[in-house]
Design an enzyme around this catalytic site. Structure first.
Site, short mmCIF file in Angstrom:
data_model
loop_
_atom_site.label_atom_id
_atom_site.label_comp_id
_atom_site.label_asym_id
_atom_site.label_seq_id
_atom_site.Cartn_x
_atom_site.Cartn_y
_atom_site.Cartn_z
N GLN A 114 35.05 34.47 -5.72
CA GLN A 114 34.16 33.30 -5.85
C GLN A 114 34.89 32.27 -6.70
OE1 GLN A 114 29.97 34.01 -6.49
NE2 GLN A 114 30.21 36.17 -5.96
N LYS A 207 43.92 33.50 9.30
CA LYS A 207 42.62 34.17 9.33
C LYS A 207 41.49 33.16 9.11
CE LYS A 207 40.79 36.74 5.75
NZ LYS A 207 40.73 37.84 4.79
N ARG A 209 37.42 33.31 8.21
CA ARG A 209 36.30 34.20 7.91
C ARG A 209 35.02 33.63 8.50
NH1 ARG A 209 35.10 38.62 5.47
NH2 ARG A 209 37.13 39.04 4.56
N THR A 238 35.54 45.67 3.14
CA THR A 238 34.96 46.33 4.32
C THR A 238 36.04 46.91 5.22
OG1 THR A 238 35.06 44.33 5.69
CG2 THR A 238 33.08 44.63 4.34
C1 R5P Z 1 40.45 37.72 1.05
O1 R5P Z 1 41.05 36.66 1.19
C2 R5P Z 1 41.08 38.93 0.48
O2 R5P Z 1 42.42 38.73 0.19
C3 R5P Z 1 40.94 40.12 1.43
O3 R5P Z 1 41.68 39.86 2.60
C4 R5P Z 1 39.52 40.37 1.79
O4 R5P Z 1 38.69 40.31 0.67
C5 R5P Z 1 39.38 41.72 2.46
O5 R5P Z 1 38.04 41.92 2.76
P1 R5P Z 1 37.62 42.89 3.93
O6 R5P Z 1 38.30 44.20 3.71
O7 R5P Z 1 36.12 42.99 3.79
O8 R5P Z 1 38.01 42.24 5.21
#
Ligand code: R5P
Length: 311
Positions: A114, A207, A209, A238
């Protein structure tokens, strides 16, 4: 120099004290029936805490880790200031104020993601927590924080350290990857550093989100056909990001895919999900988890040494 922790990250604290040849102090912790936490520093450790700077090891995760961190910092500061007044009138009530000398070492900085206000009214929680904690100690060491830029406004000394050398050594010895991939552009420096230490090429995926559980990768040609690939990220929650990245790699001919991270959160079902997409998962012990194969203590020790030199 003593190292103290609560229940929050006892194993890492013990490992750090061993790494630095320091004395480990376990604070007494328990929970009241309503869930509130209790913390007490053992009185037999007062003289040690008052004689030298103290390293407090505590993560800001889960939420009660933040409370425990605040309680540890306040408890140690009171002892160093000689404020020992207590209702049972045990021991000295007041001692000479020797001044606060505390370094806070944070294995996993919860709320790090955050780090921006995407929408009006949102709270930049990563900065809020750093502001509060930095005022309660002389300096902070943070292991592989998601985005160090969020700490730029903090006036107190902060040492951001990384477990990349230890992760690279583990991957180079155990996985022997031909290629390192960052699952997003933000983590590319970490992947690049791992790749350079092992001596293999690297790249990253774009990526997007969609929400907390869903991401999309833009297709990209990667030279991974017939190769063993290690995807390196700061954290796995996750597992969605890694699973999607692994699928993209397999479509392009990767023969073996591994996932490596500093912080293995592995939220419900993540390890089961990951097992269907990757050949191995490798993490540090910043958070206690079944894939913790690399110690975060050497990196934290580098940060503590850095702060001792700077304070
Ligand atoms: C986000 O930018 C972080 O570096 C990780 O890629 C992310 O938090 C991984 O989250 P999840 O395993 O839920 O995809």
């Amino acid at each position: 120099m003593p190292v103290i922790s609560g229940s929050n990250c006892r194993d890492v604290a013990v490992a750090l004290s061993n790494e630095m040849g320091m004395h480990y102090i376990p604070a007494e912790t328990r929970r009241f029936p309503d869930g509130e936490g209790y913390l007490k520093t053992p009185s037999k450790e007062f003289s040690s805490i008052r004689s030298e700077p103290v390293v407090v090891v505590s993560s800001t995760f889960p939420d009660n880790g933040i409370i425990q961190t605040m309680m540890l910092l306040a408890g140690v500061a009171d002892i160093q200031k000689g404020d020992l007044a207590n209702l049972k009138e045990e021991g000295d009530q007041v001692m000479e104020d020797l001044g606060r000398k505390i370094i806070l070492a944070i294995p996993y900085y919860g709320y790090a993601r955050q780090d921006k206000r995407f929408s009006a009214g949102e709270v930049v929680a990563a900065e809020v927590i750093a502001t509060h904690l930095s005022g309660a100690c002389e300096g902070i060491v943070i292991l592989d924080i998601h985005e160090p830029k969020v700490l730029e406004a903090i006036e107190h000394p902060i040492s951001c350290v990384t477990a990349v050398p230890e992760l690279a050594e583990w991957l180079g010895g155990q996985v022997r990857p031909d290629f390192i991939l960052s699952p997003d552009k933000g983590a590319v420096d970490r992947a690049k550093n791992v790749a350079e230490l092992i001596g293999v090429p690297h790249s990253y995926l774009e990526k997007t989100r969609i929400d907390a559980h869903h991401i999309e990768h833009t297709p990209k040609d990667l030279d991974v056909s017939g190769k063993i690939v290690a995807i390196v990220d700061d954290m796995i929650s996750t597992g969605g990001t890694i699973c999607k990245a692994s699928d993209a790699l397999r479509r392009q001919g990767a023969v073996e895919v591994h996932a490596a991270c500093t912080h293995g959160l592995f939220t419900a079902g993540a390890l089961t999900r990951l097992a269907k997409h990757v050949d191995g998962v490798h993490s540090t012990d910043s958070l206690s988890n079944p894939r913790a194969v690399v110690s975060g203590a050497p990196a934290l020790a580098r940060g503590v040494s850095d702060l001792i030199d700077r304070l």
